[in-house]
Design an enzyme around this catalytic site. Structure first.
Site, short mmCIF file in Angstrom:
data_model
loop_
_atom_site.label_atom_id
_atom_site.label_comp_id
_atom_site.label_asym_id
_atom_site.label_seq_id
_atom_site.Cartn_x
_atom_site.Cartn_y
_atom_site.Cartn_z
N ARG A 58 -53.03 69.10 48.76
CA ARG A 58 -51.79 69.20 49.52
C ARG A 58 -51.45 70.68 49.70
O ARG A 58 -52.07 71.53 49.08
CB ARG A 58 -50.66 68.47 48.79
CG ARG A 58 -50.64 68.79 47.31
CD ARG A 58 -49.32 68.87 46.68
NE ARG A 58 -48.47 69.86 47.29
CZ ARG A 58 -48.53 71.16 47.02
NH1 ARG A 58 -49.42 71.67 46.18
NH2 ARG A 58 -47.70 72.01 47.61
N GLY A 59 -50.40 70.93 50.51
CA GLY A 59 -50.05 72.32 50.81
C GLY A 59 -50.77 72.70 52.10
O GLY A 59 -51.98 72.45 52.24
N ARG A 102 -52.22 63.53 57.93
CA ARG A 102 -50.78 63.79 57.71
C ARG A 102 -50.25 64.51 58.95
O ARG A 102 -50.98 65.31 59.55
CB ARG A 102 -50.55 64.66 56.45
CG ARG A 102 -50.83 63.93 55.14
CD ARG A 102 -50.46 64.79 53.94
NE ARG A 102 -49.04 64.87 53.72
CZ ARG A 102 -48.47 65.71 52.84
NH1 ARG A 102 -49.22 66.54 52.13
NH2 ARG A 102 -47.16 65.73 52.69
N ASP A 252 -44.90 74.59 56.56
CA ASP A 252 -45.91 73.66 57.06
C ASP A 252 -46.12 73.81 58.55
O ASP A 252 -47.18 73.47 59.07
CB ASP A 252 -45.50 72.22 56.73
CG ASP A 252 -45.67 71.99 55.25
OD1 ASP A 252 -44.74 72.32 54.47
OD2 ASP A 252 -46.76 71.54 54.84
N LYS A 263 -41.08 71.79 52.90
CA LYS A 263 -40.74 70.67 52.02
C LYS A 263 -39.25 70.37 52.04
O LYS A 263 -38.41 71.28 52.05
CB LYS A 263 -41.20 71.03 50.60
CG LYS A 263 -40.93 70.02 49.52
CD LYS A 263 -41.44 68.64 49.84
CE LYS A 263 -42.92 68.58 50.16
NZ LYS A 263 -43.34 67.27 50.72
O1 MRU Z 1 -46.09 67.48 50.77
P1 MRU Z 1 -46.75 68.75 50.35
O2 MRU Z 1 -46.82 68.92 48.87
O3 MRU Z 1 -48.08 68.96 51.03
O4 MRU Z 1 -45.77 69.88 50.90
C1 MRU Z 1 -46.13 71.23 50.73
C2 MRU Z 1 -45.10 72.18 51.18
O5 MRU Z 1 -44.11 71.84 51.79
C3 MRU Z 1 -45.41 73.63 50.96
O6 MRU Z 1 -44.25 74.33 50.68
C4 MRU Z 1 -46.02 74.17 52.25
O7 MRU Z 1 -47.13 73.40 52.63
C5 MRU Z 1 -46.42 75.57 52.12
S1 MRU Z 1 -47.86 75.72 51.12
C6 MRU Z 1 -48.36 77.33 51.06
#
Ligand code: MRU
Length: 419
Positions: A58-59, A102, A252, A263
């Protein structure tokens, strides 16, 4: 204070499976961290797709690399193409499929398209099918190396904005685990801490999936960066107390007008930061900027399963303390794992783990049928963002489109990394 880089976790890498010699995408399973540190080996596109959907990886930046590696693993282990044309059709289909895993992080489709484009451009040079297959594996690996270089540049650019001893607050996990390595916000914190510019990190828990409490807190502790975990609802109070000098978050997707999807909970932090006159920085690679979307209202926001909010999960390792307990668990897990359901919807999966047993549990904490709304991301309007920190430099959010158009990269391109 020097950071021990060897203690910063790596989220994703390419290798071959020692058991069967097949190529695989290796992932640190982030669903079970920090108490269980399993490594998953995905040898099919479907495996990586599942890992993305379940948030094992994730991320946003890590998703870009995962998408590229998913296509490469399809090419290595699943493609039955006998001609370059057939292979390219398969690459297109694989890219299309993994891009859908996603919706919000634009890096996912960016990573898939980048590998797909590379495959088409390289195929046009007349290489053989086996050369092309090897080339895209190298390209996917180079994308991971490039991501680390990008994060190190974001780290340097962000550290330059902080004053000695700064206390920063962050949300979710935009650390090494959210990227191929090092992190965007993580990059800034590690670089700044190394330079004596960060003294403390406030870590937002980040309900409902606790990426802050589980992942960022773990990363900070591993790296030796002083940190304190708070629940999301405590952030404004910590700011009001005068204990935060800057808020650092990842992204994102960033739109052409500078609106930022990140997030869920990021927007509330930005509002509070503005109220308390605390700078609010978004740390993200240029690959997170989506100039095709004029503003944040157009960003697709992922809605996730109600169970994430209706309860909490826990993973762990069972330590049987005498032989009768071992026998009981052996019986329960004769087929490898056993799913147990409890009254009120709680559930537990027990599985064999080496010589011991692991469990994944879900406990319901709400009335069973309560209506639930569970968006995974929110959109922070550009006017609440002090600046966007990229590998290219720092810019006000409203200048993000001109910044990306002017890129004459200081970062080696994938082709140069390969050379
Ligand atoms: O649902 P996730 O855990 O994939 O969400 C991740 C985030 O919102 C992070 O803050 C974002 O991807 C930046 S990662 C460098």
């Amino acid at each position: 204070m020097a950071i021990d880089l060897s203690r910063i976790p790596k989220s994703i890498w390419w290798d071959s499976d020692p058991d069967n010699g097949l190529a695989g995408v290796f992932l640190l399973d982030q669903t079970r961290l920090p108490l269980v540190g399993d490594v998953l080996c995905c040898q099919k596109l479907e495996g990586v797709e599942m890992a993305i959907k379940t948030l094992a990886v994730r991320g946003a930046p890590a998703l870009g690399v995962a998408a590229a590696m998913a296509i490469a693993v399809w090419s290595e282990n699943e493609s039955t193409a006998t001609t370059v044309a057939e292979w390219l059709t398969g690459i297109d289909q694989a890219a299309e499929r993994i891009s859908q895993a996603r919706p919000t992080a634009v890096n996912l489709a960016w990573g898939a398209n980048r590998l797909r484009n590379y495959a088409h451009v390289t195929a046009a040079t007349g290489k053989s099918l086996s050369e092309l297959k090897a080339d895209i594996v190298s390209f996917a690996q180079a994308m991971a190396a490039e991501d680390e270089a990008v994060n190190r540049a974001i780290g340097e650019n962000g550290a330059a904005l902080l004053n000695p001893g700064a206390r920063v607050l962050t949300h979710c996990n935009a650390g090494s685990l959210a990227t191929a390595y090092f992190g965007t916000v993580g990059g800034v914190i590690y670089t700044a801490y190394d330079q004596g510019l960060v003294s403390h990190v406030w870590v937002d828990e980040t309900r409902p999936l606790n990426q802050g409490g589980r992942l960022t807190a773990w990363e900070m502790m591993a790296a030796g960066v002083p940190c304190t975990l708070i629940s999301d609802s405590m952030a404004a109070t910590v700011m009001q107390s005068g204990w935060v000098d800057a808020v650092l978050v990842g992204a994102d997707r960033i739109c052409a007008n500078g609106d930022v999807a990140n997030k869920i909970g990021t927007l509330a932090l930005a509002v509070a930061a503005r109220h308390f006159e605390i700078p609010f920085y978004v740390c993200a690679p240029l690959s997170t900027i989506d100039l095709t979307l004029a503003d944040g209202s157009l960003i697709p926001i992922e809605q996730r399963d109600r169970r994430e909010l209706a309860g909490f999960t826990a993973s762990g390792v069972i330590l049987p303390d005498d032989v009768s307990v071992t026998q009981a668990f052996d019986l329960l897990t004769t087929s490898g794992s056993r799913h147990l359901s409890f009254k009120n919807g709680h559930s537990m999966n027990i599985y064999r783990k080496g010589g011991s047993y692991g469990f994944d549990a879900w406990f319901m904490t709400t009335p069973p049928d309560v209506p639930i709304y569970n968006p995974a991301f929110d959109v922070t309007p550009a006017d609440l963002v002090t600046a966007i920190i990229t590998e290219q430099g720092v810019c006000p959010p409203e200048q993000v489109s001109s910044t990306i158009l002017q890129v004459s990269s200081v970062i080696p391109q994938v082709s140069e990394i390969e050379a």
